[in-house]
Design a protein around this motif. Structure first.
Motif, PDB file in Angstrom:
ATOM      1  N   GLY A 227       0.813  -1.203   0.000  1.00  0.00           N
ATOM      2  CA  GLY A 227       0.000   0.000   0.000  1.00  0.00           C
ATOM      3  C   GLY A 227       0.849   1.256   0.000  1.00  0.00           C
ATOM      4  O   GLY A 227       1.834   1.375  -0.734  1.00  0.00           O
ATOM      5  N   PHE A 228       0.475   2.207   0.855  1.00  0.00           N
ATOM      6  CA  PHE A 228       1.238   3.450   0.993  1.00  0.00           C
ATOM      7  C   PHE A 228       2.363   3.303   2.008  1.00  0.00           C
ATOM      8  O   PHE A 228       3.010   4.287   2.372  1.00  0.00           O
ATOM      9  CB  PHE A 228       0.313   4.602   1.395  1.00  0.00           C
ATOM     10  CG  PHE A 228      -0.797   4.839   0.408  1.00  0.00           C
ATOM     11  CD1 PHE A 228      -0.563   4.779  -0.961  1.00  0.00           C
ATOM     12  CD2 PHE A 228      -2.080   5.110   0.842  1.00  0.00           C
ATOM     13  CE1 PHE A 228      -1.577   4.987  -1.868  1.00  0.00           C
ATOM     14  CE2 PHE A 228      -3.109   5.333  -0.061  1.00  0.00           C
ATOM     15  CZ  PHE A 228      -2.857   5.269  -1.426  1.00  0.00           C
ATOM     16  N   GLY A 229       2.571   2.077   2.482  1.00  0.00           N
ATOM     17  CA  GLY A 229       3.649   1.813   3.426  1.00  0.00           C
ATOM     18  C   GLY A 229       3.182   0.928   4.566  1.00  0.00           C
ATOM     19  O   GLY A 229       2.017   0.967   4.971  1.00  0.00           O
ATOM     20  N   VAL A 230       4.084   0.097   5.078  1.00  0.00           N
ATOM     21  CA  VAL A 230       3.809  -0.776   6.225  1.00  0.00           C
ATOM     22  C   VAL A 230       4.985  -0.674   7.182  1.00  0.00           C
ATOM     23  O   VAL A 230       6.088  -0.251   6.785  1.00  0.00           O
ATOM     24  CB  VAL A 230       3.596  -2.243   5.790  1.00  0.00           C
ATOM     25  CG1 VAL A 230       2.365  -2.376   4.910  1.00  0.00           C
ATOM     26  CG2 VAL A 230       4.824  -2.793   5.075  1.00  0.00           C
ATOM     27  N   PRO A 231       4.789  -1.044   8.443  1.00  0.00           N
ATOM     28  CA  PRO A 231       5.897  -0.956   9.406  1.00  0.00           C
ATOM     29  C   PRO A 231       7.093  -1.807   8.972  1.00  0.00           C
ATOM     30  O   PRO A 231       6.933  -2.930   8.492  1.00  0.00           O
ATOM     31  CB  PRO A 231       5.273  -1.503  10.699  1.00  0.00           C
ATOM     32  CG  PRO A 231       3.809  -1.318  10.538  1.00  0.00           C
ATOM     33  CD  PRO A 231       3.545  -1.487   9.082  1.00  0.00           C
ATOM     34  N   GLY A 232       8.276  -1.245   9.108  1.00  0.00           N
ATOM     35  CA  GLY A 232       9.487  -2.002   8.817  1.00  0.00           C
ATOM     36  C   GLY A 232       9.895  -2.032   7.357  1.00  0.00           C
ATOM     37  O   GLY A 232      10.916  -2.632   7.019  1.00  0.00           O
ATOM     38  N   ARG A 303       1.330   7.351  10.611  1.00  0.00           N
ATOM     39  CA  ARG A 303       0.706   6.093  11.044  1.00  0.00           C
ATOM     40  C   ARG A 303       1.609   5.381  12.049  1.00  0.00           C
ATOM     41  O   ARG A 303       2.831   5.554  12.036  1.00  0.00           O
ATOM     42  CB  ARG A 303       0.487   5.166   9.840  1.00  0.00           C
ATOM     43  CG  ARG A 303      -0.555   5.633   8.829  1.00  0.00           C
ATOM     44  CD  ARG A 303      -0.504   4.758   7.578  1.00  0.00           C
ATOM     45  NE  ARG A 303      -1.673   4.909   6.731  1.00  0.00           N
ATOM     46  CZ  ARG A 303      -1.843   4.282   5.578  1.00  0.00           C
ATOM     47  NH1 ARG A 303      -0.887   3.475   5.125  1.00  0.00           N
ATOM     48  NH2 ARG A 303      -2.926   4.465   4.868  1.00  0.00           N
ATOM     49  N   PHE A 304       1.001   4.567  12.895  1.00  0.00           N
ATOM     50  CA  PHE A 304       1.798   3.778  13.828  1.00  0.00           C
ATOM     51  C   PHE A 304       1.114   2.436  14.059  1.00  0.00           C
ATOM     52  O   PHE A 304      -0.111   2.324  13.985  1.00  0.00           O
ATOM     53  CB  PHE A 304       2.002   4.521  15.154  1.00  0.00           C
ATOM     54  CG  PHE A 304       0.717   4.850  15.882  1.00  0.00           C
ATOM     55  CD1 PHE A 304       0.126   3.950  16.757  1.00  0.00           C
ATOM     56  CD2 PHE A 304       0.090   6.086  15.691  1.00  0.00           C
ATOM     57  CE1 PHE A 304      -1.047   4.258  17.428  1.00  0.00           C
ATOM     58  CE2 PHE A 304      -1.082   6.408  16.353  1.00  0.00           C
ATOM     59  CZ  PHE A 304      -1.657   5.493  17.226  1.00  0.00           C
ATOM     60  N   LEU A 307       0.601  -2.264  19.352  1.00  0.00           N
ATOM     61  CA  LEU A 307       1.546  -3.015  20.181  1.00  0.00           C
ATOM     62  C   LEU A 307       0.771  -3.930  21.121  1.00  0.00           C
ATOM     63  O   LEU A 307      -0.298  -3.557  21.595  1.00  0.00           O
ATOM     64  CB  LEU A 307       2.434  -2.046  20.972  1.00  0.00           C
ATOM     65  CG  LEU A 307       3.343  -1.126  20.139  1.00  0.00           C
ATOM     66  CD1 LEU A 307       4.081  -0.152  21.048  1.00  0.00           C
ATOM     67  CD2 LEU A 307       4.322  -1.925  19.284  1.00  0.00           C
ATOM     68  N   PRO A 308       1.277  -5.124  21.392  1.00  0.00           N
ATOM     69  CA  PRO A 308       2.520  -5.700  20.856  1.00  0.00           C
ATOM     70  C   PRO A 308       2.373  -6.128  19.399  1.00  0.00           C
ATOM     71  O   PRO A 308       1.265  -6.419  18.936  1.00  0.00           O
ATOM     72  CB  PRO A 308       2.749  -6.904  21.766  1.00  0.00           C
ATOM     73  CG  PRO A 308       1.369  -7.325  22.180  1.00  0.00           C
ATOM     74  CD  PRO A 308       0.585  -6.041  22.334  1.00  0.00           C
ATOM     75  N   ILE A 309       3.496  -6.179  18.701  1.00  0.00           N
ATOM     76  CA  ILE A 309       3.510  -6.608  17.303  1.00  0.00           C
ATOM     77  C   ILE A 309       3.195  -8.098  17.242  1.00  0.00           C
ATOM     78  O   ILE A 309       3.745  -8.896  18.001  1.00  0.00           O
ATOM     79  CB  ILE A 309       4.897  -6.340  16.668  1.00  0.00           C
ATOM     80  CG1 ILE A 309       5.239  -4.850  16.739  1.00  0.00           C
ATOM     81  CG2 ILE A 309       4.930  -6.842  15.236  1.00  0.00           C
ATOM     82  CD1 ILE A 309       4.352  -3.976  15.892  1.00  0.00           C
ATOM     83  N   VAL A 426      -5.853  -2.919   9.652  1.00  0.00           N
ATOM     84  CA  VAL A 426      -6.836  -1.836   9.649  1.00  0.00           C
ATOM     85  C   VAL A 426      -6.473  -0.775  10.688  1.00  0.00           C
ATOM     86  O   VAL A 426      -6.584   0.434  10.431  1.00  0.00           O
ATOM     87  CB  VAL A 426      -8.248  -2.404   9.901  1.00  0.00           C
ATOM     88  CG1 VAL A 426      -9.268  -1.290  10.072  1.00  0.00           C
ATOM     89  CG2 VAL A 426      -8.663  -3.324   8.750  1.00  0.00           C
ATOM     90  N   ALA A 427      -6.025  -1.214  11.864  1.00  0.00           N
ATOM     91  CA  ALA A 427      -5.658  -0.263  12.924  1.00  0.00           C
ATOM     92  C   ALA A 427      -4.486   0.619  12.497  1.00  0.00           C
ATOM     93  O   ALA A 427      -4.418   1.797  12.869  1.00  0.00           O
ATOM     94  CB  ALA A 427      -5.317  -1.007  14.209  1.00  0.00           C
TER      95      ALA A 427
END
Length: 567
Positions: A227-232, A303-304, A307-309, A426-427
């Protein structure tokens, strides 16, 4: 998940949600009665695999007895969809797979005998409305379709709104001839005099013209699907420009399967203010893949993640399986979690096939086992023993609290979880709303299922002030109500059983009471879009997936009403 052993070429790469099923070869017969013998052997073979004889015979008639691959594919497809070949033949090959038990209940509920007097009154009123709308320039077939979807007792203004949305769908579809008929302006003004917001079409007047040939071009899914970006992940889009018509209030968020028939996402985007879809695979948030498309008008900066991952591999998520996992099963992620699971007969066949081999099964056995494990998300729970995921394991993979669906039947749990959001994905998108609404939100949750949107917002720490939850399934509504009580929510939860009940008048009442909705969120049924449905993959014109137009209708009404209230 990618990798091959030098001596054993087994494809264990990431696969799409709709996995292809490879066939098997069967011994042929010889002698004077070869045709009869061959047919009986094929029937016996599939019956021994656990399929009913009637279903096998129908599959052979459809594919021919020499096409073992086609027969197996047909049988597995119908088993997965919960339908029978006999039911399909009765429907004259129209290919309408029934997914929802609620739909069957709807049919049976309609088979009643009301009072004759009431029936006559309703028929008379229906004729009056039909005559009125035909005088306004609408065609009879459009009016009857609107009455069927909205209810014969729906206000005339609601029927006209539905017809307008249907006309826009036809104009966006190259297979339909655009209409050049318009409602006379004096009659339209007279009809909507009491509700000026019903005359405001925020989409139709501002929608830019798009080349109709674009509809024929399939939107290219990104690889990687982030998408427009994901964590990591370093690759990300930090800004975008939204069309003017897409601006809120309210914010809105729409979700559906990424792998759809050609042109579907082009059409969805066209209706939802020409916003570019954001395609994301939830394998970047969880140990299970879930390829989905999202269209929304949310900010995409800051966006963030929750947690926890969540664990990102099978062995991290399900550590007890590692002991039994064979080296030749190279899977590190599960495929998309489905609404149904493998039968005990299948897992027993796999166990027997492996036990009949030595320590190192031959390539053909490995290949068959891997295909079935990928298709049904089977995990290793013992020596030569595979099993489907348990409901609590699916809850964990999807980001729901443990036992979120406990209390409803096992079948309903699998079905509800298979249709739900992946919470962490979604979060991540909704996280930008935490600073915007520090004191809480009013949410209109359409097709809310087991409350994926509500759980995501709650886990983000966003208070839920007023939530209108629209969901057809009673077990799913019970799950949301139970979660609401258990988490001690301070706001108000309003249950609505059907999107048809969400009319302009009710929206006006809610908006007047709450002061407006901050978020309209939901994902309409994907039954006629998903690749696993090979019988009624009819796109947005399908019986279930056409409910997307109700999402559009309701969103457009909310924007219109809130725009009128603000002015």
């Amino acid at each position: 998940m990618e990798g091959n052993n030098a001596n054993e070429v087994i494809d264990s790469s990431d696969s799409d949600d709709d996995l292809e099923i490879h066939g098997m070869s069967f011994p042929s017969c010889s002698g004077e009665a070869s045709t009869s013998c061959s047919s009986s052997k094929v029937i016996h073979h599939f019956v021994a695999m656990g399929f009913s004889e009637k279903m096998v015979v129908k599959a052979i008639e459809e594919n021919g007895e020499d096409n073992a691959e086609g027969i197996l594919e047909t049988l597995l497809t119908h088993t997965a969809l919960g339908t029978s070949l006999q039911e399909q033949s009765i429907s004259n090959g129209s290919g309408s797979s029934e997914y929802d038990s609620e739909f069957l209940h709807d049919l049976s509920d309609e088979d009643t005998y009301p009072e004759i007097e009431d029936d006559i009154n309703q028929s008379s009123e229906k004729k009056k409305v039909l005559s009125l709308l035909m005088d306004m320039g609408y065609r009879q077939e459009e009016i009857l379709t609107a009455m069927d979807r909205c209810g014969s007792d729906a206000p005339v203004s609601e029927l006209t709104d539905f017809i307008c949305a249907a006309q826009m769908a036809k104009e966006a579809d190259p297979h339909f001839k655009p209409r050049n008929e318009y409602i006379p302006s004096d009659k339209k003004r007279k009809l909507q005099k009491q509700h000026p917001w019903k005359n405001k079409r925020t989409v139709g007047s501002e929608r830019k013209q798009i080349n109709r040939n674009d509809e024929d071009e399939k939107i290219q899914l990104p690889n990687p699907m982030i998408g427009f970006g994901v964590p990591g992940e370093s690759l990300s889009i930090v800004s975008r420009t939204l069309p003017k018509a897409a601006f809120g209030p309210p914010y809105f968020y729409y979700e559906n399967v990424a792998l759809t028939p050609k042109g579907v996402w082009c059409k969805i985007s066209r209706f939802l203010y020409d916003i570019e879809p954001e395609f994301v695979d939830s394998k970047y948030f969880s140990a299970a893949a879930r390829k989905r498309g999202y269209i929304h008008n949310l900010p995409i900066q800051n966006r963030f993640p929750l947690l926890p991952i969540l664990p990102r591999t099978i062995h991290e998520a399900l550590p007890l399986t590692k002991k039994w996992w064979p080296k030749w099963d190279l899977r590190t992620n599960l495929n998309c979690l489905q609404t149904c699971i493998a039968s005990a007969k299948l897992t027993d066949r796999i166990r027997k096939a492996l036990e009949d081999c030595d320590d190192d099964p031959p390539l053909r056995v490995k290949k068959y086992v891997i295909e079935q494990c990928k298709k049904w998300n089977l995990v290793w729970v013992g020596m030569n023993k595979v099993a489907p995921l348990e409901p609590d394991e699916m809850e964990m993979l999807l980001g729901f609290p443990r036992d979120h669906t406990r209390g409803i039947s096992r079948t309903d749990r699998y079905k509800a979880l298979g249709n739900s959001f992946q919470i962490d994905t979604v979060a991540y998108h909704l996280s930008v709303l935490k600073e915007v609404f520090p004191n809480g939100m009013n949410v209109l949750s359409l097709f809310s299922g087991i409350g994926g949107a509500e759980v995501a917002l709650h886990r983000l720490g966003i208070p839920l002030k007023n939530v209108v939850s629209v969901e057809l399934s009673e077990p799913s509504r019970n799950v949301v109500r139970c979660w609401w009580d258990q988490t001690n929510q301070k706001g108000n939860l309003i249950d609505v059983s059907d999107v048809k009940e969400v009319t302009g008048d009710r929206l006006e009442q809610w908006i007047s009471s709450f002061g407006g909705f901050d978020l309209v969120i939901g994902g309409s049924p994907c039954n006629n879009l998903t690749g696993s449905n090979r019988w009624s993959r009819d796109g947005l014109e399908g019986e279930h997936s056409s409910l997307f137009f109700d999402y559009f209708r309701i969103l457009d009404l909310v924007k219109s009403i809130m725009g009128t209230v603000e002015h």
